[in-house]
Motif scaffolding. Sequence first.
Motif, PDB file in Angstrom:
ATOM      1  N   ARG A   2      -6.786  -7.216   1.734  1.00 40.49           N
ATOM      2  CA  ARG A   2      -7.375  -8.279   2.541  1.00 40.49           C
ATOM      3  C   ARG A   2      -7.881  -7.763   3.889  1.00 40.49           C
ATOM      4  N   PHE A   3      -7.137  -6.862   4.527  1.00 37.33           N
ATOM      5  CA  PHE A   3      -7.541  -6.331   5.826  1.00 37.33           C
ATOM      6  C   PHE A   3      -8.894  -5.619   5.734  1.00 37.33           C
ATOM      7  N   ASP A  40       2.868  -2.877   8.632  1.00 38.84           N
ATOM      8  CA  ASP A  40       2.637  -4.187   8.017  1.00 38.84           C
ATOM      9  C   ASP A  40       1.494  -4.113   7.006  1.00 38.84           C
ATOM     10  N   LEU A  41       0.434  -3.374   7.352  1.00 40.43           N
ATOM     11  CA  LEU A  41      -0.683  -3.206   6.419  1.00 40.43           C
ATOM     12  C   LEU A  41      -0.222  -2.513   5.141  1.00 40.43           C
ATOM     13  N   ASP A  46      -0.490  -3.394  -2.743  1.00 33.04           N
ATOM     14  CA  ASP A  46       0.188  -3.341  -4.037  1.00 33.04           C
ATOM     15  C   ASP A  46       0.381  -1.870  -4.408  1.00 33.04           C
ATOM     16  N   GLU A  47       1.041  -1.628  -5.506  1.00 36.75           N
ATOM     17  CA  GLU A  47       1.398  -0.259  -5.889  1.00 36.75           C
ATOM     18  C   GLU A  47       0.166   0.625  -6.073  1.00 36.75           C
ATOM     19  N   GLU A  48      -0.877   0.089  -6.664  1.00 35.93           N
ATOM     20  CA  GLU A  48      -2.094   0.878  -6.897  1.00 35.93           C
ATOM     21  C   GLU A  48      -2.782   1.247  -5.584  1.00 35.93           C
ATOM     22  N   HIS A  52      -3.386   5.069  -4.203  1.00 34.50           N
ATOM     23  CA  HIS A  52      -4.704   5.597  -3.846  1.00 34.50           C
ATOM     24  C   HIS A  52      -4.772   6.033  -2.391  1.00 34.50           C
ATOM     25  N   MET A  53      -4.114   5.287  -1.509  1.00 31.27           N
ATOM     26  CA  MET A  53      -4.112   5.666  -0.106  1.00 31.27           C
ATOM     27  C   MET A  53      -3.428   7.019   0.079  1.00 31.27           C
ATOM     28  N   LEU A  54      -2.257   7.173  -0.527  1.00 29.79           N
ATOM     29  CA  LEU A  54      -1.531   8.434  -0.383  1.00 29.79           C
ATOM     30  C   LEU A  54      -2.253   9.585  -1.080  1.00 29.79           C
TER      31      LEU A  54
END
Length: 79
Positions: A2-3, A40-41, A46-48, A52-54
């Motif tokens: 959402r952010f 908080d972000l 969610d897990e996916e 992907h971020m990591l």
Amino acid sequence: MRFIDEVYELYRGHFNGDEEDITAVVVGILAEQSRDDLLDLVEEMDEEELFHMLATYMIEVMKRKVAMEDEHFPTSIMH
């Protein structure tokens, strides 16, 4: 996330497809956030999204390490 959707909508008309523009906006927004805001972000992901971020972060860090190593120890070309 959402952010990201909110940031995209806010700056939609300002992006011209140039990666530097996107990077400047993202870095500017993140620089204004506290550590708690950033956590908080992450909590909202969610897990996916978290995966992907990591993965993206780790890939970029590894690329930088390889590039730095190549600068310090360039491979010699054998003829």
